[in-house]
Design a protein around this motif. Sequence first.
Motif, short mmCIF file in Angstrom:
data_model
loop_
_atom_site.label_atom_id
_atom_site.label_comp_id
_atom_site.label_asym_id
_atom_site.label_seq_id
_atom_site.Cartn_x
_atom_site.Cartn_y
_atom_site.Cartn_z
N HIS A 116 -1.31 5.63 0.18
CA HIS A 116 -1.44 6.87 0.95
C HIS A 116 -0.95 6.68 2.37
N LEU A 117 -1.31 5.55 2.99
CA LEU A 117 -0.88 5.25 4.36
C LEU A 117 0.64 5.20 4.46
N LEU A 118 1.27 4.51 3.50
CA LEU A 118 2.69 4.23 3.61
C LEU A 118 3.59 5.32 3.02
N ASP A 119 3.07 6.09 2.08
CA ASP A 119 3.94 7.03 1.35
C ASP A 119 3.67 8.51 1.59
N SER A 120 2.55 8.83 2.23
CA SER A 120 2.18 10.24 2.35
C SER A 120 2.99 11.00 3.40
N GLY A 121 3.57 10.28 4.39
CA GLY A 121 4.31 10.94 5.46
C GLY A 121 3.44 11.44 6.58
N GLU A 122 2.14 11.16 6.53
CA GLU A 122 1.22 11.67 7.55
C GLU A 122 1.18 10.81 8.82
N PHE A 123 1.49 9.53 8.70
CA PHE A 123 1.16 8.59 9.77
C PHE A 123 2.35 8.03 10.55
N PHE A 124 3.56 8.21 10.05
CA PHE A 124 4.73 7.63 10.71
C PHE A 124 5.81 8.68 10.93
N ASP A 125 6.55 8.54 12.04
CA ASP A 125 7.66 9.46 12.30
C ASP A 125 8.97 8.67 12.32
N ALA A 126 10.03 9.27 12.86
CA ALA A 126 11.37 8.66 12.79
C ALA A 126 11.72 7.85 14.03
N THR A 127 10.79 7.72 14.98
CA THR A 127 11.08 6.92 16.18
C THR A 127 11.14 5.43 15.83
N PHE A 128 11.82 4.65 16.66
CA PHE A 128 11.96 3.23 16.36
C PHE A 128 10.61 2.54 16.26
N SER A 129 9.72 2.80 17.23
CA SER A 129 8.42 2.10 17.24
C SER A 129 7.61 2.43 15.98
N SER A 130 7.67 3.68 15.54
CA SER A 130 6.93 4.08 14.35
C SER A 130 7.52 3.47 13.08
N VAL A 131 8.85 3.48 13.00
CA VAL A 131 9.53 2.88 11.84
C VAL A 131 9.24 1.37 11.79
N ARG A 132 9.27 0.72 12.95
CA ARG A 132 8.97 -0.71 13.01
C ARG A 132 7.53 -0.99 12.57
N ASP A 133 6.58 -0.19 13.07
CA ASP A 133 5.19 -0.38 12.70
C ASP A 133 5.00 -0.25 11.18
N LYS A 134 5.65 0.74 10.61
CA LYS A 134 5.56 0.95 9.16
C LYS A 134 6.14 -0.25 8.41
N MET A 135 7.27 -0.77 8.91
CA MET A 135 7.91 -1.91 8.25
C MET A 135 7.03 -3.15 8.34
N VAL A 136 6.33 -3.33 9.43
CA VAL A 136 5.42 -4.47 9.57
C VAL A 136 4.39 -4.44 8.44
N ILE A 137 3.78 -3.27 8.24
CA ILE A 137 2.76 -3.14 7.20
C ILE A 137 3.39 -3.23 5.81
N GLU A 138 4.56 -2.62 5.64
CA GLU A 138 5.26 -2.69 4.34
C GLU A 138 5.56 -4.15 3.97
N VAL A 139 6.05 -4.92 4.93
CA VAL A 139 6.43 -6.31 4.65
C VAL A 139 5.19 -7.17 4.39
N LEU A 140 4.14 -6.99 5.19
CA LEU A 140 2.92 -7.78 4.97
C LEU A 140 2.30 -7.48 3.61
N PHE A 141 2.24 -6.20 3.25
CA PHE A 141 1.64 -5.83 1.96
C PHE A 141 2.62 -6.06 0.81
N GLY A 142 3.91 -5.98 1.09
CA GLY A 142 4.91 -6.12 0.03
C GLY A 142 5.30 -7.55 -0.28
N THR A 143 4.87 -8.51 0.58
CA THR A 143 5.23 -9.92 0.35
C THR A 143 4.03 -10.85 0.38
N GLY A 144 2.94 -10.44 1.02
CA GLY A 144 1.77 -11.30 1.13
C GLY A 144 1.96 -12.46 2.09
N MET A 145 2.98 -12.40 2.94
CA MET A 145 3.24 -13.52 3.85
C MET A 145 2.18 -13.60 4.95
#
Length: 294
Positions: A116-145
């Motif tokens: 819901h956090l990553l796919d709903s479109g409610e929490f992130f916009d198209a700015t660089f900082s927002s896209v970066r923040d989303k990618m941080v969470i995507e990578v941590l959850f998507g790789t377990g690193m």
Amino acid sequence: MSVESYLNYLQHEKRYSPHTVLAYRTDLVQFNEYIEQTYEMQPEEAKYVHIRDYIVHLMEDKVGSNSIGRKLSSLRGFYKYLYRQKIISTSPMSLIKAPKTPERLPVFIEEQKLDHLLDSGEFFDATFSSVRDKMVIEVLFGTGMRLAELLGLKETDIDFYQESVKVLGKRKKERIIPVTKQLINQLKEYIELKSLQKFNNKTDDLFVTNKGTAVYPVFIYKIVKSYLTYISTQDKKSPHVLRHSYATSLLNRGADLNAIKELLGHASLAATQVYTHNSIERLKSIYKQAHPKA
């Protein structure tokens, strides 16, 4: 000084991460101060009775059993080093046992909440900082690193053809983590957006601040905590919680425990087996909800 030589040994020969070396330094300096102030001696002169008194001192100061266990682990490695260097003839740690710690299950976020956090479109916009923040969470959850592995990521560590990410784990051990096509496409878009930013210096670091400098631990912690607050009321909201969430999701979906061990970069299967408890608890919950005799 023996403590400094031991820390240099950990850093340069054992190749421990700066974070791990700092943790050892903190533990050993604290013990050194206690021994000097209480007994007016150097750590090399300490005996079993002095270590035992130090444990009592920590317990009286309300230090948790997990923290005491870690401090004793630091001392055990230190005195093993002194013994091998022939600075001491016997280790004062040989008869020391750490206090028992209550077993705690890894804290994780349910997959549906993260989706819901990553796919709903409610929490992130198209700015660089927002896209970066989303990618941080995507990578941590998507790789377990681990956090340290995320901080060390370079753009060149992403293999877009093989759909994988190369990480440098503990003790400089490399491993390859396969990722989804969706995550690969998101990384492509993020890197392209990053290249369009007017930073003073171009860098190969995958994740950067709004000023274009490499991210650091507190920066990532703040990102993760701020967004997990939207979907969870639990106290613990850290990058490691996303690592736990990754492992738990894999196990719940039937992944082999040995495969999860390799993906997480665990040295032994025992470290990975803790996630089976979460899976068993989930099965118990399903049983209680669904079985007519529950």
